[in-house]
Design a protein around this motif. Structure first.
Motif, PDB file in Angstrom:
ATOM      1  N   THR A   1      -4.893   2.436   5.285  1.00 56.63           N
ATOM      2  CA  THR A   1      -4.572   1.008   5.184  1.00 56.63           C
ATOM      3  C   THR A   1      -4.796   0.559   3.747  1.00 56.63           C
ATOM      4  OG1 THR A   1      -6.833   0.363   5.766  1.00 56.63           O
ATOM      5  CG2 THR A   1      -5.237   0.528   7.567  1.00 56.63           C
TER       6      THR A   1
ATOM      7  N   THR B   1       0.836   4.796   0.074  1.00 56.59           N
ATOM      8  CA  THR B   1       0.561   3.615   0.893  1.00 56.59           C
ATOM      9  C   THR B   1       1.272   2.377   0.372  1.00 56.59           C
ATOM     10  OG1 THR B   1      -1.610   4.505   1.514  1.00 56.59           O
ATOM     11  CG2 THR B   1      -1.272   2.152   1.838  1.00 56.59           C
ATOM     12  N   PHE B   2       1.152   2.114  -0.922  1.00 52.30           N
ATOM     13  CA  PHE B   2       1.653   0.854  -1.462  1.00 52.30           C
ATOM     14  C   PHE B   2       3.099   0.921  -1.950  1.00 52.30           C
ATOM     15  CE2 PHE B   2      -2.982   0.309  -1.932  1.00 52.30           C
ATOM     16  CZ  PHE B   2      -3.122  -0.895  -1.265  1.00 52.30           C
ATOM     17  N   CYS B   3       3.574   2.124  -2.277  1.00 53.28           N
ATOM     18  CA  CYS B   3       4.928   2.238  -2.817  1.00 53.28           C
ATOM     19  C   CYS B   3       5.924   2.715  -1.761  1.00 53.28           C
ATOM     20  CB  CYS B   3       4.929   3.195  -4.005  1.00 53.28           C
ATOM     21  SG  CYS B   3       6.512   3.293  -4.870  1.00 53.28           S
TER      22      CYS B   3
ATOM     23  N   ARG C   1       1.698   5.964   5.583  1.00 56.50           N
ATOM     24  CA  ARG C   1       0.282   5.719   5.849  1.00 56.50           C
ATOM     25  C   ARG C   1      -0.397   6.846   6.626  1.00 56.50           C
ATOM     26  NH1 ARG C   1      -0.744   0.543   4.416  1.00 56.50           N
ATOM     27  NH2 ARG C   1       1.050  -0.871   4.261  1.00 56.50           N
TER      28      ARG C   1
ATOM     29  N   HIS D   1       5.051   3.249   1.629  1.00 56.06           N
ATOM     30  CA  HIS D   1       4.642   2.822   2.963  1.00 56.06           C
ATOM     31  C   HIS D   1       4.430   4.018   3.906  1.00 56.06           C
ATOM     32  CE1 HIS D   1       5.537  -1.218   1.627  1.00 56.06           C
ATOM     33  NE2 HIS D   1       6.748  -0.816   1.270  1.00 56.06           N
TER      34      HIS D   1
ATOM     35  N   GLU E   1       2.288  -6.341  -1.350  1.00 55.11           N
ATOM     36  CA  GLU E   1       2.022  -4.951  -1.696  1.00 55.11           C
ATOM     37  C   GLU E   1       2.695  -4.527  -2.992  1.00 55.11           C
ATOM     38  OE1 GLU E   1       2.810  -2.410   1.634  1.00 55.11           O
ATOM     39  OE2 GLU E   1       0.832  -2.762   2.499  1.00 55.11           O
ATOM     40  N   GLN E   2       3.846  -5.133  -3.333  1.00 53.48           N
ATOM     41  CA  GLN E   2       4.497  -4.761  -4.587  1.00 53.48           C
ATOM     42  C   GLN E   2       3.654  -5.165  -5.783  1.00 53.48           C
ATOM     43  OE1 GLN E   2       5.603  -6.980  -2.426  1.00 53.48           O
ATOM     44  NE2 GLN E   2       6.523  -8.778  -3.404  1.00 53.48           N
TER      45      GLN E   2
ATOM     46  N   GLN F   1      -0.018  -7.542   3.223  1.00 59.92           N
ATOM     47  CA  GLN F   1       1.136  -6.648   3.236  1.00 59.92           C
ATOM     48  C   GLN F   1       2.319  -7.222   2.452  1.00 59.92           C
ATOM     49  OE1 GLN F   1      -0.773  -7.239   5.828  1.00 59.92           O
ATOM     50  NE2 GLN F   1      -1.389  -5.276   6.691  1.00 59.92           N
ATOM     51  N   THR F   2       2.453  -8.548   2.473  1.00 62.37           N
ATOM     52  CA  THR F   2       3.592  -9.169   1.777  1.00 62.37           C
ATOM     53  C   THR F   2       3.445  -9.092   0.256  1.00 62.37           C
ATOM     54  OG1 THR F   2       2.473 -11.316   1.944  1.00 62.37           O
ATOM     55  CG2 THR F   2       4.080 -10.765   3.673  1.00 62.37           C
TER      56      THR F   2
END
Length: 314
Positions: A17, A86-88, A92, A90, A26-27, A23-24
């Motif tokens: 996580t 995770t961040f680029c 997980r 997704h 994350e970029q 989450q919105t």
């Protein structure tokens, strides 16, 4: 055992996580982490390059700094794959073996950093308290032995952790609190008896972080005692100035670590993002700030760095 989603022959996978409820954004988090990684990797690589190329920096203090920079690169590359995933992308899900390997390397480099800061404090102690014996005490062979001791000690401390986890049954929802695998996070998930894991975890923390911090504090007590005995105010400030970079590195390593421990121990009812934020500070701040601090405070490194960047003498 019928309730267990994972039987004894099946190793579980884990779900990584990032920041809960963000989450919105994350970029933007990816942009932030990308910047930190670039500063850390480029900064530490430049430190290594400068020390290798600059003959005047082939001294024990800078050999230890090289070891610190190598270690900080190790910390950055240990977390990089899963943070990017995770961040680029997704992605997980992480396999058990990959998670154990990542946990091993993250903790290996964390314990090693504590040991490196300890030997650096010994270097400063000898340089200030016994300057005439500096060259005879810190020979190249002794510096190499001290570096090997730090690495071997860290390896021996961390090596049992994956095996102690692998023997346990996992029957809960295997969702981790971070974008990487950490032992304190993983130890919450098994259904079996984790007494041995807790005892061993406490032992390695006390025998590394605890012992190292006490010895570093003792070295600075002895350094301050020697500095106070110096008659000239200018010489006192000059002696203390040689310790500023190391003291800063110690603070940016141990203060976040204490913060993580305090949040884990007393912040059980704190929002999840607090735990995540503290672990990010602990893993990201030292590798990013160490090369910045040493570049600013070390004249020889600063001069060479400016020469590389702008092509002129500084």
């Amino acid at each position: 055992m019928g309730d267990n989603p994972h039987n004894s022959s099946e190793l579980p996978s884990f779900i990584l996580t990032g920041f809960p409820r963000l989450q919105t954004s994350e970029q933007w988090l990816f942009l932030l982490f990308g910047t930190l990684y670039i500063v850390s990797i480029v900064g530490n690589a430049l430190i290594l390059f400068i020390i290798k190329e600059e003959q005047s920096l082939h001294q024990p203090m800078y050999y230890f700094l090289s070891l610190l920079s190598l270690n900080d690169l190790g910390v950055s590359f240990s977390t990089l794959p899963t943070v990017l995933a995770t961040f680029c992308f997704h992605l997980r899900k992480i396999s058990f073996d990959f998670c154990m390997a990542q946990m091993f390397f993250i903790h290996l480099f964390s314990f090693a950093e504590s040991g490196i800061l300890l030997v650096m404090s010994f270097d400063r102690y000898v340089a200030i308290c016994n300057p005439l014996r500096y060259a005879t005490v810190l020979t190249d062979a002794r510096v190499a032995c001290m570096g090997m001791f730090v690495i071997i000690r860290s390896f021996c401390m961390v090596f049992p952790l994956p095996f102690l986890l692998k023997r346990l049954p996992f029957c809960k929802a295997n969702v981790l609190s971070h974008a990487y695998c950490l032992h304190p996070d993983l130890i919450r998930l098994p259904c079996g008896n984790i007494t041995i894991n807790n005892i061993f975890g406490l032992f390695i923390v006390i025998s590394t972080f605890g012992l190292d911090s006490i010895l570093i504090l003792l070295s600075y007590v002895l350094i301050l005692r020697s500095v106070i005995a110096i008659a000239s105010r200018e010489e006192r400030l000059k002696a203390l100035n040689t310790c500023v970079s190391h003291m800063s590195a110690v603070l940016i390593f141990y203060v976040p670590m204490v913060g993580v421990s305090m949040v884990a121990r007393y912040g059980r009812h704190a929002p999840p993002y607090v735990h995540t934020l503290m672990s990010l500070i602990y893993l990201f701040v030292p590798p990013t700030l160490n090369p910045v601090i040493y570049s600013i405070k070390t004249k020889e490194i600063r001069r060479k760095l400016f020469k590389i960047l702008v092509g002129t003498k500084f």
